[in-house]
Design an enzyme around this catalytic site. Structure first.
Site, short mmCIF file in Angstrom:
data_model
loop_
_atom_site.label_atom_id
_atom_site.label_comp_id
_atom_site.label_asym_id
_atom_site.label_seq_id
_atom_site.Cartn_x
_atom_site.Cartn_y
_atom_site.Cartn_z
NE ARG A 70 50.17 25.60 46.67
CZ ARG A 70 48.89 25.20 46.60
NH1 ARG A 70 48.12 25.32 47.66
NH2 ARG A 70 48.40 24.70 45.49
CD GLU A 113 51.24 21.42 52.75
OE1 GLU A 113 50.65 20.71 51.92
OE2 GLU A 113 50.96 22.60 52.95
CG HIS A 157 47.18 21.66 51.99
ND1 HIS A 157 48.30 21.91 51.24
CD2 HIS A 157 46.17 22.29 51.33
CE1 HIS A 157 48.00 22.64 50.18
NE2 HIS A 157 46.69 22.88 50.21
O1 A2R Z 1 49.53 40.77 42.97
P1 A2R Z 1 48.17 40.88 42.34
O2 A2R Z 1 47.62 42.26 42.38
O3 A2R Z 1 48.10 40.19 40.99
O4 A2R Z 1 47.20 40.03 43.31
C1 A2R Z 1 47.27 38.63 43.41
C2 A2R Z 1 48.06 38.17 44.62
N1 A2R Z 1 49.48 37.98 44.33
C3 A2R Z 1 50.48 38.61 44.97
N2 A2R Z 1 50.44 39.49 45.98
C4 A2R Z 1 51.64 39.98 46.41
N3 A2R Z 1 52.83 39.63 45.89
C5 A2R Z 1 52.90 38.74 44.87
N4 A2R Z 1 54.09 38.40 44.33
C6 A2R Z 1 51.68 38.19 44.37
N5 A2R Z 1 51.36 37.30 43.39
C7 A2R Z 1 50.03 37.19 43.37
O5 A2R Z 1 47.46 36.91 44.98
C8 A2R Z 1 45.86 38.11 43.69
O6 A2R Z 1 45.11 39.04 44.41
C9 A2R Z 1 46.09 36.89 44.58
C10 A2R Z 1 45.81 35.58 43.87
O7 A2R Z 1 44.49 35.55 43.48
P2 A2R Z 1 43.93 34.52 42.39
O8 A2R Z 1 44.89 34.41 41.27
O9 A2R Z 1 42.52 34.91 42.10
O10 A2R Z 1 44.01 33.13 43.14
P3 A2R Z 1 42.92 32.40 44.07
O11 A2R Z 1 41.98 31.63 43.24
O12 A2R Z 1 42.35 33.37 45.04
O13 A2R Z 1 43.89 31.37 44.83
C11 A2R Z 1 44.98 31.84 45.61
C12 A2R Z 1 45.87 30.71 46.09
C13 A2R Z 1 46.21 29.63 45.08
O14 A2R Z 1 47.22 29.99 44.19
C14 A2R Z 1 46.65 28.48 45.96
O15 A2R Z 1 48.00 28.61 46.30
C15 A2R Z 1 45.81 28.68 47.19
O16 A2R Z 1 45.22 29.97 47.08
O17 A2R Z 1 44.82 27.70 47.27
#
Ligand code: A2R
Length: 314
Positions: free
Chosen positions: A233, A262, A280
């Site tokens: 993002r 965007e 995007h």
């Molecule tokens: O922080 P963790 O260990 O829960 O890992 C998640 C990480 N994440 C963060 N890393 C650092 N600081 C943060 N505040 C933080 N919040 C979340 O992002 C996890 O490894 C990753 C997100 O993975 P998923 O929930 O499996 O999302 P996905 O399907 O890979 O999609 C990621 C993003 C979407 O939210 C859209 O914004 C974009 O890709 O299309």
């Protein structure tokens, strides 16, 4: 029997979204309504379903105007444009479309990296403009042997990591949590990871807690030989700081599919040669967008049947 109403917040990002919705619902197009409050007032007594994407809302005002709303079915994995707190407070469920876009997102990430490291857009222009006949194009760098740090080793991040390994890169990652069953070295500090890697790949969700995680300090840590890729993002990267770092050659280059504003990226990005820009379009292939629309429909159908929601985020 009349089909239930569904409010579609914005133009669909897949051609089969509306036909799929029309199988089960009467579709009302929010973005086309001249008097939006009036549309909400008319629909409110019976409206139980909203379909949207991660950046089309609904916000708290729309949610409050729809007291019988039960489900917001969103197209896309990120849902930072939906007021999920307001939905949760009102007992409304929210679904997204994870996993079906992982391959597509990983492919564009590698495409952007190759474009950036080998100057593919610039080299294409070089040939078209007839400059090749006068001099060979300058030497480029390569991915092999370099270290890539993934900010957000989630569903998509893991598919990117798999492909980076095929390109003979070392993979490390940063997140809030170590993932004990993943083989890659973990950095609890984003700054330390940025110092240690050649490529910083951003694929974490947009949220208050991730806003501007990649700031001037992180870009300095990435360093003069470092490259930034953002496919998560726009809000995760401080674009003012990025433009300054690119202009001052504090980092080597950046490839961006997402932007803070965007569809109007920071004007400073547009005149730089050490960037590759993409509109995007990470999930924008026919196969993936069809699968995302089918996943929206699958969640709505599950709710209609009273079955558990396959992809509930709230
Ligand atoms: O922080 P963790 O260990 O829960 O890992 C998640 C990480 N994440 C963060 N890393 C650092 N600081 C943060 N505040 C933080 N919040 C979340 O992002 C996890 O490894 C990753 C997100 O993975 P998923 O929930 O499996 O999302 P996905 O399907 O890979 O999609 C990621 C993003 C979407 O939210 C859209 O914004 C974009 O890709 O299309």
């Amino acid at each position: 029997m009349a089909k239930p109403d569904i409010l579609l917040m914005g133009p669909p990002a897949s051609t089969n979204m509306i036909p799929l919705l029309e199988d089960d619902f009467t579709v009302h197009r929010y973005w086309e309504a001249e008097d939006k409050p009036e549309l909400l007032r008319t629909l409110a007594p019976n409206l139980r379903y909203v379909a949207t994407t991660g950046h089309q809302g609904p916000d708290a005002n729309v949610i409050q105007a729809l007291p019988n709303l039960e489900l917001i079915a969103s197209f896309g994995v990120g849902y930072d444009g939906i007021d999920v707190d307001a939905a949760r407070a009102a007992g409304i469920r929210v679904t997204n479309t994870p996993d079906v876009l992982n391959d597509c997102m990983a492919e564009i990430t590698l495409g952007l990296m190759l474009s950036l490291v080998r100057d593919l857009p610039q080299a294409d222009r070089y040939v078209r403009e007839g400059r090749w006949a006068h001099a060979n194009y300058p030497m480029q760098d390569e991915l092999s042997g370099r270290t890539a740090g993934i900010l957000g080793l989630g569903r998509i991040g893991k598919e990117i990591a798999r492909r980076l390994q095929a390109f003979r890169m070392q993979v490390v990652y940063h997140g809030r949590n170590r993932q004990p069953y993943e083989p890659y070295p973990f950095y609890s500090s984003l700054k330390e990871m940025a110092e240690a890697c050649d490529w910083l790949i951003v694929i974490a969700p947009g949220s208050d807690s991730t806003r501007h995680l990649v700031n001037a300090e992180i870009l300095r840590s990435l360093g003069r030989d470092g490259w930034l890729v953002n496919v998560g993002r726009g809000s995760l990267v401080d674009e003012d700081a990025l433009v300054a770092a690119l202009q001052n050659k504090q980092i080597r280059g950046a490839a961006l599919d997402v932007f803070e504003n965007e569809p109007n990226p920071h004007p400073g990005l547009l005149s730089l040669e050490n960037v590759v820009l993409s509109p995007h379009a990470g999930s924008a292939t026919n196969r993936t967008r069809d699968r995302m629309a089918e996943t929206v429909a699958k969640n709505l159908k599950a709710h209609l049947r009273g079955d558990p929601l396959p992809n509930a985020v709230v």
